[in-house]
Design a protein around this motif. Structure first.
Motif, short mmCIF file in Angstrom:
data_model
loop_
_atom_site.label_atom_id
_atom_site.label_comp_id
_atom_site.label_asym_id
_atom_site.label_seq_id
_atom_site.Cartn_x
_atom_site.Cartn_y
_atom_site.Cartn_z
N HIS A 51 0.95 -1.29 -0.04
CA HIS A 51 -0.09 -0.06 0.22
C HIS A 51 0.95 1.15 0.11
O HIS A 51 0.27 2.27 -0.38
N THR A 52 2.12 1.07 0.38
CA THR A 52 3.17 2.19 0.24
C THR A 52 3.59 2.58 -0.96
O THR A 52 4.62 3.42 -1.04
N ARG A 53 3.33 1.80 -2.11
CA ARG A 53 3.74 1.91 -3.46
C ARG A 53 5.18 1.08 -3.24
O ARG A 53 5.75 0.95 -4.33
N GLY A 54 5.56 0.70 -2.46
CA GLY A 54 6.71 -0.23 -2.55
C GLY A 54 6.34 -1.84 -2.85
O GLY A 54 5.39 -2.02 -2.87
N VAL A 55 7.45 -2.42 -3.18
CA VAL A 55 7.30 -3.72 -3.74
C VAL A 55 8.14 -4.62 -2.90
O VAL A 55 9.44 -4.55 -2.67
N PHE A 56 7.53 -5.58 -2.29
CA PHE A 56 8.37 -6.48 -1.20
C PHE A 56 8.56 -7.96 -1.81
O PHE A 56 7.54 -8.32 -2.23
N GLY A 57 9.70 -8.47 -1.61
CA GLY A 57 9.69 -9.96 -2.19
C GLY A 57 10.75 -10.67 -1.06
O GLY A 57 11.44 -10.19 -0.38
N ILE A 58 10.54 -12.04 -1.38
CA ILE A 58 11.39 -12.98 -0.70
C ILE A 58 11.85 -14.14 -1.71
O ILE A 58 11.17 -14.61 -2.47
N LYS A 59 13.15 -14.25 -1.62
CA LYS A 59 13.77 -15.19 -2.49
C LYS A 59 14.65 -16.19 -1.63
O LYS A 59 15.55 -15.70 -0.88
N SER A 60 14.33 -17.36 -1.65
CA SER A 60 15.00 -18.35 -0.68
C SER A 60 15.43 -19.69 -1.44
O SER A 60 14.84 -20.09 -2.67
N GLY A 61 16.36 -20.37 -0.59
CA GLY A 61 16.64 -21.71 -1.31
C GLY A 61 17.66 -22.45 -0.33
O GLY A 61 18.12 -21.81 0.82
N ASP A 62 18.12 -23.39 -1.08
CA ASP A 62 19.20 -24.22 -0.13
C ASP A 62 20.06 -25.05 -1.16
O ASP A 62 19.91 -25.18 -2.22
N VAL A 63 21.12 -25.41 -0.48
CA VAL A 63 22.03 -26.27 -1.18
C VAL A 63 22.53 -27.45 -0.14
O VAL A 63 23.20 -27.20 0.81
N ALA A 64 22.06 -28.62 -0.45
CA ALA A 64 22.02 -29.62 0.72
C ALA A 64 23.29 -30.08 0.90
O ALA A 64 23.91 -30.10 2.19
N SER A 65 24.30 -30.07 -0.23
CA SER A 65 25.55 -30.48 0.05
C SER A 65 26.29 -29.65 0.85
O SER A 65 27.53 -30.13 1.24
N GLN A 66 25.99 -28.45 0.84
CA GLN A 66 26.83 -27.34 1.54
C GLN A 66 26.04 -26.90 2.80
O GLN A 66 26.89 -25.97 3.51
N ASP A 67 25.21 -27.57 3.17
CA ASP A 67 24.37 -26.98 4.34
C ASP A 67 24.08 -25.60 4.41
O ASP A 67 24.00 -25.16 5.59
N LEU A 68 23.93 -25.28 3.24
CA LEU A 68 23.55 -23.74 3.05
C LEU A 68 21.90 -23.53 2.74
O LEU A 68 21.27 -24.15 1.90
N LEU A 69 21.57 -22.73 3.65
CA LEU A 69 19.84 -22.42 3.82
C LEU A 69 19.97 -21.00 4.04
O LEU A 69 20.48 -20.49 4.98
N GLY A 70 18.96 -20.37 3.46
CA GLY A 70 18.71 -18.81 3.57
C GLY A 70 17.66 -18.15 2.65
O GLY A 70 17.14 -18.74 1.92
N PHE A 71 17.46 -16.96 3.00
CA PHE A 71 16.60 -16.10 2.15
C PHE A 71 17.21 -14.79 2.15
O PHE A 71 17.86 -14.18 3.05
N LYS A 72 16.55 -13.89 1.03
CA LYS A 72 17.00 -12.55 1.10
C LYS A 72 15.59 -12.14 1.00
O LYS A 72 14.35 -12.37 0.32
N ALA A 73 15.07 -10.98 1.86
CA ALA A 73 13.88 -10.17 1.74
C ALA A 73 14.33 -8.77 1.20
O ALA A 73 15.31 -8.14 1.77
N ALA A 74 13.91 -8.50 0.07
CA ALA A 74 14.19 -7.43 -0.54
C ALA A 74 13.07 -6.82 -1.51
O ALA A 74 11.98 -7.33 -1.57
#
Length: 323
Positions: A51-74
């Motif tokens: 409602h503020t004219r902003g655009v909010f997004g979340i991109k997330s994922g993982d790499v199991a072999s590297q124990d890498l997990l996370g997201f970006k809120a942007a």
């Protein structure tokens, strides 16, 4: 549960100087290859207008072999310009995949800028004609700047650059950043500038078609950055139909990228080219498009790089985070 657990915070003053170009390129390349091999997962993207004219997004994922997990809120908040702030805002969080405990929260603005610039550079390296010397850039902001910086470093010959600004007038600050590296000037006729270019970079908010389809000549490569939300576009109708299309992720591109306007057209993921599993031979007359929507894996591989660097150096701010 441990009462002495710590959460690492990495602010802008740590992140910006720690982003080294070659390392970012390597991390983004790794992300594309992991994605092509489906060794890294990209979860469904959230992208919503506020409602503020902003655009909010979340991109997330993982790499199991590297124990890498996370997201970006942007997202993108255009009203920030009136406050003297950057419209693009991003925060990245890494998690322990075994416990769900947050490991690190870091400023994501510089990471987003650098990884997107690196992605455009890898696409340019794979897709543009090696003899390209004429570049047209739409936009003069942060992303236009980093895309042009990487493009000039990738192309083997000295280039001539014409840019299209919002006002149509010269932008001295933008020109000053590149005067030692190329001949640069504002374009007063955008169609003429596109027609006279080997490489076209579009890095705008994606408010509509930026030029006429007929302006794109055979042999042109287009790096498309600004279309990352349903309803956005930078390319006019008819360009994709004439082009060989490459994307970071097929489903994402057809949902929020330029490919949303022609989802029936075939496209190839750039990771396949980098991994050597998707052969590509460019003819001199091919028009190529790299439709970039941004992968969570790009954010995560670069964030992992910074996280490991901070741990090794003992830098950043540790705060108590008992669980």
């Amino acid at each position: 549960m441990p009462a002495d657990a710590q959460l690492l915070l990495l602010d802008r003053d740590f992140v910006e100087p720690a982003l080294q170009g070659d390392q970012v390129l390597a991390a983004v390349r790794e992300a594309f290859v992991l994605h092509s091999q489906r060794a890294g997962r990209v979860f469904p993207v959230v992208r919503e207008t506020l409602h503020t004219r902003g655009v909010f997004g979340i991109k997330s994922g993982d790499v199991a072999s590297q124990d890498l997990l996370g997201f970006k809120a942007a997202g993108f908040w255009p009203n920030n310009r009136a406050k003297g702030g950057e419209p693009h805002q991003a925060t990245i969080a890494l998690f322990d995949p075994y416990t769900g405990r947050p490991l690190c929260i870091m400023d994501g603005n510089a990471i987003t800028t650098a990884r997107t610039g690196a992605a455009g550079a890898l696409g340019l390296q794979q897709l543009a004609r090696p003899d390209s010397t004429r570049i047209c850039v739409f936009g003069t902001g942060v992303q236009a700047t980093v895309q042009l910086k990487y493009a000039l470093s990738m192309l083997p010959r000295r280039c001539t650059v014409r840019y299209v600004s919002i006002s149509g007038e010269p932008e001295p600050r933008f020109e000053m950043a590149f005067r030692d590296h190329c001949a640069i000037s504002v374009a007063h006729d955008r169609n003429e500038a596109v027609a006279d270019s080997d490489v076209v970079i579009t890095a705008t908010p994606g408010g509509g078609a930026l030029f006429d389809a007929a302006a794109v000549q055979p042999g042109t490569h287009l790096t498309c950055v600004g279309t990352d939300t349903a309803g956005k576009r930078e390319l006019p109708q008819g360009v994709l139909q004439r082009a060989r299309i490459f994307v970071d992720d097929q489903e994402q591109a057809r949902t929020i990228g330029e490919c949303q306007w022609a989802p029936e057209l075939p496209c190839t993921e750039i990771g396949g080219l980098l991994a050597g599993t998707a052969p590509f031979e460019r003819s001199a007359s091919d028009i190529t498009v790299f439709d970039m929507t941004g992968l969570a894996l790009q954010d995560l591989t670069v964030a992992r790089l910074l996280y490991e660097h901070a741990l090794a150096k003992g830098t950043g701010t540790q705060v108590a985070w008992p669980w």
